[in-house]
Design an enzyme around this catalytic site. Structure first.
Site, PDB file in Angstrom:
ATOM      1  N   HIS A 123      -5.205  52.577  11.575  1.00 15.95           N
ATOM      2  CA  HIS A 123      -6.383  51.708  11.469  1.00 15.95           C
ATOM      3  C   HIS A 123      -7.505  52.367  12.276  1.00 15.95           C
ATOM      4  CE1 HIS A 123      -8.813  48.105  12.389  1.00 15.95           C
ATOM      5  NE2 HIS A 123      -8.147  47.459  11.448  1.00 15.95           N
ATOM      6  N   ASP A 200      -0.168  51.037  18.646  1.00 18.46           N
ATOM      7  CA  ASP A 200      -0.970  49.951  18.084  1.00 18.46           C
ATOM      8  C   ASP A 200       0.024  48.907  17.579  1.00 18.46           C
ATOM      9  OD1 ASP A 200      -2.279  48.253  16.361  1.00 18.46           O
ATOM     10  OD2 ASP A 200      -3.428  49.818  15.338  1.00 18.46           O
ATOM     11  N   GLN A 203       0.287  45.016  13.939  1.00 19.19           N
ATOM     12  CA  GLN A 203       1.072  44.512  12.791  1.00 19.19           C
ATOM     13  C   GLN A 203       2.550  44.323  13.126  1.00 19.19           C
ATOM     14  OE1 GLN A 203      -0.175  43.370   9.982  1.00 19.19           O
ATOM     15  NE2 GLN A 203      -2.270  44.038  10.316  1.00 19.19           N
ATOM     16  N   LYS A 226      -3.152  37.693  15.399  1.00 15.48           N
ATOM     17  CA  LYS A 226      -2.153  38.115  14.398  1.00 15.48           C
ATOM     18  C   LYS A 226      -0.817  37.428  14.668  1.00 15.48           C
ATOM     19  CE  LYS A 226      -4.631  42.007  13.154  1.00 15.48           C
ATOM     20  NZ  LYS A 226      -5.277  42.263  11.882  1.00 15.48           N
ATOM     21  N   CYS A 364      -9.914  49.174   6.865  1.00 17.90           N
ATOM     22  CA  CYS A 364     -10.215  49.944   8.089  1.00 17.90           C
ATOM     23  C   CYS A 364      -9.302  51.152   8.209  1.00 17.90           C
ATOM     24  CB  CYS A 364     -10.096  49.073   9.336  1.00 17.90           C
ATOM     25  SG  CYS A 364     -11.134  47.623   9.290  1.00 17.90           S
TER      26      CYS A 364
HETATM   27  N1  PMP Z   1      -4.517  47.967  14.020  1.00 14.85           N
HETATM   28  C1  PMP Z   1      -3.959  47.471  12.918  1.00 14.85           C
HETATM   29  C2  PMP Z   1      -2.769  48.162  12.334  1.00 14.85           C
HETATM   30  C3  PMP Z   1      -4.486  46.317  12.344  1.00 14.85           C
HETATM   31  O1  PMP Z   1      -3.933  45.828  11.232  1.00 14.85           O
HETATM   32  C4  PMP Z   1      -5.606  45.697  12.920  1.00 14.85           C
HETATM   33  C5  PMP Z   1      -6.223  44.457  12.315  1.00 14.85           C
HETATM   34  N2  PMP Z   1      -6.501  44.557  10.955  1.00 14.85           N
HETATM   35  C6  PMP Z   1      -6.153  46.251  14.076  1.00 14.85           C
HETATM   36  C7  PMP Z   1      -5.584  47.392  14.602  1.00 14.85           C
HETATM   37  C8  PMP Z   1      -7.338  45.680  14.751  1.00 14.85           C
HETATM   38  O2  PMP Z   1      -7.117  44.401  15.221  1.00 14.85           O
HETATM   39  P1  PMP Z   1      -8.340  43.552  15.799  1.00 14.85           P
HETATM   40  O3  PMP Z   1      -9.374  43.502  14.724  1.00 14.85           O
HETATM   41  O4  PMP Z   1      -7.734  42.218  16.089  1.00 14.85           O
HETATM   42  O5  PMP Z   1      -8.816  44.248  17.023  1.00 14.85           O
END
Ligand code: PMP
Length: 409
Positions: A123, A200, A203, A226, A364
């Site tokens: 991401h 990270d 997920q 999440k 993203c």
């Molecule tokens: N990493 C991953 C794998 C994600 O799926 C997400 C959220 N889509 C994020 C980072 C970022 O999370 P946040 O927008 O809550 O900071």
């Protein structure tokens, strides 16, 4: 004993609505999960009874507030099996946690010529902060690519993690491909080379039991939203000795030890990295979300989501003209796909007309989209409160949208 989903759904009144005259099917859990009533009650209770600033006052409300905030930190530490609550920094989100690690720690250890290893499925929030660190320091980025099954290529991991590697930043589970990564194996490779491992956890959290020590994470970042908590609260774990090597990046109230006219000393973690008034209610609600998940049991939750994913996988693959990304024989609850030549935004809009909430876009993960030879996909993502009946109705809706658009091709 398996989870009583009808009972659980009583805790999520948001799910009981109609969208475009159809019962809502909320399949956008990878973007954000929903918040159950007990968590909202904890938040409301804090604001109605205990609200005060933390670590500052000596009055009763301030003490209550501080105690609950610190209890929430201890709950997070226990939930991910950190050694010590002081290894947990509260922040806004995964994004903020990863940026903090890259700045506060990365700037201290990465030097010109060093290598930072990422996977191509990251991401942007676990990619751009490292790009920026590499730019600041004159370091180089290297990527672990996908194999033919569109999973992490471990041969490639062996090739790119080497003596110049300083940091390996990897997602625990993909928000696109429906895979969980072998973080433990990656961490072993990294540690053999003296590199640090940043995970990270966006997920993984709330879907899988997490043990940061077992997986070998030096840092682990995640978002509360999440995992059933409100938005705007998250946490990042780091091993104690690594926070000692890090330098604060935000300065101000509460993070100082001693301030003189021309120099300041800072508190150790966690407070040294939590400048200003934190999201106190959010942290307390995050603690309540952990209570909720632990009451259901993370193993039960994982099993329930695995059952749903196993149920959905063959059905989604059987939809005519559908391209499913990621492995074809197993999947987490995340399904990214395209349907014929339909633009994913049209597909998502069509599904919304049928009451189904999915996401469409690049998620993203633009470098991953390029690797997959696309620019965007639709994505359905499950949570334990979803049902097989919803999976059936989703497939029906998908076929209906597909044939509707095909008529106009
Ligand atoms: N990493 C991953 C794998 C994600 O799926 C997400 C959220 N889509 C994020 C980072 C970022 O999370 P946040 O927008 O809550 O900071």
């Amino acid at each position: 004993m398996s989870l009583d989903v009808n009972q659980i759904r009583q805790d999520f009144p948001i799910l009981k609505q109609r969208v475009n005259d159809e019962p809502l099917i909320y399949f956008d859990n990878a973007a954000t999960a929903q918040t159950p009533v007990p968590v909202l009650d904890a938040l409301r209770h804090f604001y109605l009874h205990d609200r005060a600033n933390v670590h500052r006052g000596v009055h009763t409300l301030a003490e209550r507030s501080t105690e609950q905030y610190e209890q929430a930190r201890a709950k997070v530490a226990h939930f991910i099996n950190a050694n010590d609550p002081n290894e947990i920094i509260f922040d806004r989100s995964t994004t903020e946690g990863l940026n903090l690690v890259a700045r506060a720690f990365g700037d201290q250890v990465v030097q010109a010529g060093d290598e930072i290893v990422l996977s191509i499925m990251e991401h942007h929030s676990n990619l751009v902060p490292w790009q920026e660190l590499a730019r600041r320091k004159g370091a180089h980025l290297r990527y672990i690519e996908l194999n033919a099954n569109e999973e992490l290529d471990m041969d490639c991991a062996h090739r790119v993690i080497g003596p110049h590697t300083k940091i390996v930043a990897i997602t625990g589970a993909s928000n696109v491909l429906g895979v969980v990564n072998p973080v433990k194996e990656i961490a072993q490779l990294a540690h053999q080379q003296g590199a640090y491992v940043v995970v990270d956890g966006a997920q993984l959290i709330g879907h899988y039991p997490v043990d940061v020590q077992k997986m070998g994470a030096d840092f682990f970042a995640f978002s509360g939203h999440k995992m059933l908590a409100p938005t705007g609260i998250g946490a990042v774990y780091g091993r104690s000795e690594l926070w000692q090597m890090a330098r604060p990046v935000q300065f101000g109230g509460e993070m100082i030890d001693d301030v003189q006219r021309d120099h300041t000393t800072f508190k150790a973690a966690p407070l040294g990295f939590e400048a200003g008034t934190p999201n106190i209610g959010g942290a307390i609600a995050l603690g309540a979300a952990i209570d909720y998940l632990e009451k259901l049991g993370m193993d039960q939750i994982r099993q329930r989501e695995a059952d749903l994913a196993t149920y959905l996988l063959p059905q989604i693959k059987a939809v005519p003209h559908l391209r499913l990304y990621g492995p074809q024989d197993h999947h987490t609850g995340v399904f990214a796909f395209n349907l014929g030549h339909l633009h994913p935004h049209d597909l998502a809009t069509g599904l919304d007309m049928e009451g189904v909430a999915v996401r469409a876009g690049h998620h993203c993960a633009e470098p991953l989209m390029t690797t997959l030879h696309t620019t965007a996909t639709a994505r359905a993502s499950l949570a334990f409160y979803n049902t097989k009946d919803e999976c059936d109705r989703f497939i029906k809706a998908l076929k209906a949208v597909g044939s509707f658009f095909n008529e106009f091709e």
